[in-house]
Structure formats: C-alpha cells, structure tokens
Design a protein around this motif. Structure first.
Motif, mmCIF file in Angstrom:
data_model
loop_
_atom_site.group_PDB
_atom_site.id
_atom_site.type_symbol
_atom_site.label_atom_id
_atom_site.label_comp_id
_atom_site.label_asym_id
_atom_site.label_seq_id
_atom_site.Cartn_x
_atom_site.Cartn_y
_atom_site.Cartn_z
ATOM 1 N N ASN A 162 0.883 -1.177 0.059
ATOM 2 C CA ASN A 162 -0.010 0.155 -0.044
ATOM 3 C C ASN A 162 0.821 1.193 0.171
ATOM 4 N N GLY A 168 0.721 2.469 -3.371
ATOM 5 C CA GLY A 168 1.062 1.321 -3.928
ATOM 6 C C GLY A 168 2.094 0.949 -5.012
ATOM 7 N N LYS A 179 -1.391 -2.888 -6.755
ATOM 8 C CA LYS A 179 -2.435 -2.372 -6.031
ATOM 9 C C LYS A 179 -3.733 -2.430 -6.916
ATOM 10 N N MET A 231 -6.550 -5.535 2.210
ATOM 11 C CA MET A 231 -6.375 -4.472 0.967
ATOM 12 C C MET A 231 -7.879 -4.392 0.534
#
Ligand code: SF4
Ligand code: SF4
Length: 413
Positions: A162, A168, A179, A231
């Motif tokens: 992240n 990301g 990401k 996530m």
C-alpha cells in the motif's frame, strides 16, 4: 506438458499412475473406509468437509474424477492467479504436488488457468523484434481481457503493498501498481482465494522492520490479525475470501479448497462454520486442535522428554517449537506427498499458519519465555499465548510431566 488452451508450459512431469491414500487415520476424522464409500454427489456439506480433511487431494480427486468431470463438462471454471510481493514459494509448492500433479488436478477439475505469471509462456512488449500487441503475446492485454470477461476465481499469492502513502508504488508491474491490478481483478471475481501467509495476512513482507509502516504491505482481507487493514477494505471492495495459510501453503489445502468451492460444496457467500475467524478453512485448520496433536514427536512431549539441542529425536518444545500454538493438520497430512513434515524432519514448527507469523513466532528457535506451558484456553495465535494463554489439546498429565522434569533438571543444576 500444455494445458488445453496451449498457453502454458509446465516444467515438471510427474508420472503418477496410481492413486494412493497416504494419510494416517486420526481419531479426529471419519474412518477412511466410510469416506471412500461415500457417494460424492449425495454428500452433505458436513460429510464433504470431513472427507476432504481425511484424505489427500489425490485420493479425493481420483475417487471422484468421473463425477467431477460430468458435473463440470459444460461449465469450465476460469482461474486468474496473481503474484504480488512474494517469493513464489506457494506456486512452487502447488506445482510440486505429486498426487495429483497440477496438470492432473486442473484436468480433473475442468478448470482453465487463464493467467498465472509463473506458468505463462514467454511474453513481452516485443517478441522476435515485433511489437506484442495482442493478448496472445502480451500478458498485460491477456490479463485485462480475462478481467473484463469476469466470473473467474481469483487466486492471490503474495501481499499487496500500500506504501508509500497509499500509492502502492512499492510494487509496479509494467506501468501499473499491483494495488491497482489487484483491485481491478478483485472487483470482477466471483470469489478470492488468498494462498499463503503473505496473501492472507502479509506474512514475511509484514515482518517487523524499520520500514514496515512505510511499505505497508497488506493481505487480501487482513493485515496480520487485523481485518480492518485488509486491502479489500482499503479499496472498498466486498468479496468472499478464503485464506489458505502457510509459508508455503500445502498443495492439498489449495487444491481441495478450490475443488470444494468450484464444485459448490462450499457456499462461498456463506462461509460461517466453514472458515475460522481468520478465514482459514476449519477442515485444515481445526479450531479445537493444534499441529501438536498429531505431531510424530508427541509421545516424547507426553512423557516430558524434551530435546535441548537440534538433531535429537525428542520433543522440540525447548528449541522453540510452536506446534502447541498453531492450528494446522500438518502432523496428520504431512508434506511432500505425505512423506514428512517439519518436526519429523527435525525442525521446530515455526507457526507459519498463524496470522501473526513471523513476528508472533519469533525468535523461531527459542521457547517463549515467561509463559505457562499450558492452560485451558482457546488460543488462536501465539500473540494471545504471549498474553498468558497457552496450548490447546495438551493433557494435564503431560503438563505435570513437563513441570516435573523441569523441577528435576533444576535440582540437578
Ligand atoms: S512441542 Fe512441537 S515437537 Fe513437541 S510434540 Fe508438540 S509439536 Fe511436536
Ligand atoms: S509444521 Fe508448523 S511450520 Fe511446518 S508447515 Fe506446519 S504450521 Fe508451518
């Protein structure tokens, strides 16, 4: 060997001609005979879960090959397998599955792996000097097309960075962050299977370090034990997730979970009673048992005979074994085609299946200090054990023997 779409090369060719049931019968499971005789399609969910727990992937897929093929003839299931921040050990474990090997499993389950970076044939921006601008040659286009079609099972291996600051950018694939790719793929997936400690909980990539906050690696639905930091939450995506813990994940756990979900034996939209609080399938990570319960060295533990150095034959508790604090069926299922497993091979269990791994099990080769050896409790993680709760399924008899032996040792010092 190629799969049906001829897009993938497979580098190993296990010549498996017989199906062998190679797991020991344990008191925790239904008798093997019953499992073998049970008609696959008349099984209720409970029986199915017991059967897949009792027998290996080979035996299960072998026994039910005809029915599986019949059921899936008309509806091929597609799998997209993404790699995030990881070492590819889980893919390696998966393709090393000997009984059945991955090609046999894919054929038996009638699934099509449409995207898997490790198994994908060579592709690139240029192939033989010409621009690779078709999905046949360009893996980015292939992935985008597969995501666009939707309705696939998304398998994720590795964590999703992240950082820095939510961008990301610590993992770029081509010009996109992982990401972003993960988010797109998750959005259109039917459900997600997070394979291995990194994808499930962050694993090694989340291990304590000076930069851990900066890199901010996330599991699909958890960061360590915290589901608010998965996530999917970060991206505001709501999808069913099954976590296959382990570093690496056992190929049986992966294959049988995929088989159960694909065949509708697990309702992925209603996982209550099928997975535990960390989304691990209870059949492989039983809530009331630990790895320790079926450890080949358990007899030594029960009689208080503990090794104080490596290479001995006795219980490895004193050299750091975390088996009593770890939910997994490793002692029963074993690894490498049922040949061996960590404690059998001489290594203490490092609790790779718990969500706090590796920090919760560190230092790996030291017995946790200042903790009672056992108590009556429902410890799910070593972190909880650290707070004063101890092992599951350990008899008071064993406790007395170990305490006794410790006292004896002190007297001799
Ligand atoms: S403490 Fe570890 S080595 Fe000892 S019996 Fe339990 S799992 Fe096996
Ligand atoms: S025995 Fe322990 S360290 Fe080894 S694979 Fe199983 S859970 Fe992981």
């Amino acid at each position: 060997m190629k799969n049906k779409s001829e897009r993938f090369i497979y580098i190993k060719n296990h010549d498996v001609t017989t199906i062998i049931i190679n797991h020991e019968y344990s008191r925790s499971y239904e008798p093997m005979e019953k499992a073998v005789k049970t008609d696959f399609f008349s099984m209720d969910r409970r029986t199915f879960l017991k059967v897949v727990g009792a027998i290996g992937a080979s035996a299960f897929l072998g026994l039910h090959q005809t029915e599986i093929t019949k059921a899936l003839e008309l509806s091929k299931t597609k799998i997209i397998w993404l790699h995030g921040a990881e070492c590819t050990g889980c893919s390696e474990s998966f393709i090393d599955a000997a009984n059945p090997d991955v090609v046999q499993a894919i054929n038996k389950l009638s699934v099509e792996i449409v995207y898997h970076e490790t198994l994908l044939a060579q592709q690139g921006i240029f192939v033989n000097g010409s621009p690779a601008n078709t999905s046949e040659l360009n893996s980015e286009m292939l992935l985008d097309e597969a995501i666009e079609e939707g309705g696939y099972v998304l398998v994720v291996e590795g964590s999703i960075p992240n950082g820095p600051e939510g961008s990301g950018k610590y993992l770029m694939i081509g010009e996109r962050t992982f990401k972003e790719i993960f988010g797109k793929a998750a959005q259109n997936a039917a459900f997600i299977v997070a394979v291995g400690a990194c994808a499930a909980y962050g694993g090694i990539t989340c291990g304590d370090s000076d930069i851990v906050d900066l890199t901010d690696f996330r599991g699909v639905a958890f960061q360590k034990e915290d589901p608010s930091k998965g996530m999917l939450k970060e991206l505001n995506i709501d999808k069913p997730v099954i976590n296959i813990a382990g570093c690496p994940a056992h190929p049986d756990w992966v294959m049988l979970t995929l088989a159960a979900a694909i065949l509708g034996k697990i309702d992925v939209n209603s996982l209550d009673g099928v997975v535990d609080e960390y989304n691990r399938p209870l059949v492989f990570f039983p809530a009331g048992n630990t790895m320790h319960d079926n450890c080949p060295r358990r007899g030594y533990y029960d009689t208080g005979r503990l090794d104080t150095d490596f290479a001995g034959p006795q219980c490895l508790l004193k050299v750091g074994c975390k088996g009593p604090y770890t939910r997994s069926d490793c002692g029963l299922r074993k690894w490498n085609g049922g040949v061996s497993m960590c404690t059998q091979a001489g290594s203490p269990c490092i609790s790779c299946c718990e969500p706090g791994f590796p920090d919760s099990a560190s230092p790996f080769y030291q017995m946790p200090e200042g903790q009672p050896l056992m108590a009556s409790a429902s410890a799910g993680t070593i972190a909880k054990v650290g707070a004063g709760v101890a092992a599951l399924g350990v008899t008071a008899h064993a406790a007395r023997r170990i305490v006794f032996n410790k006292d004896e040792e002190k007297k001799q010092e």
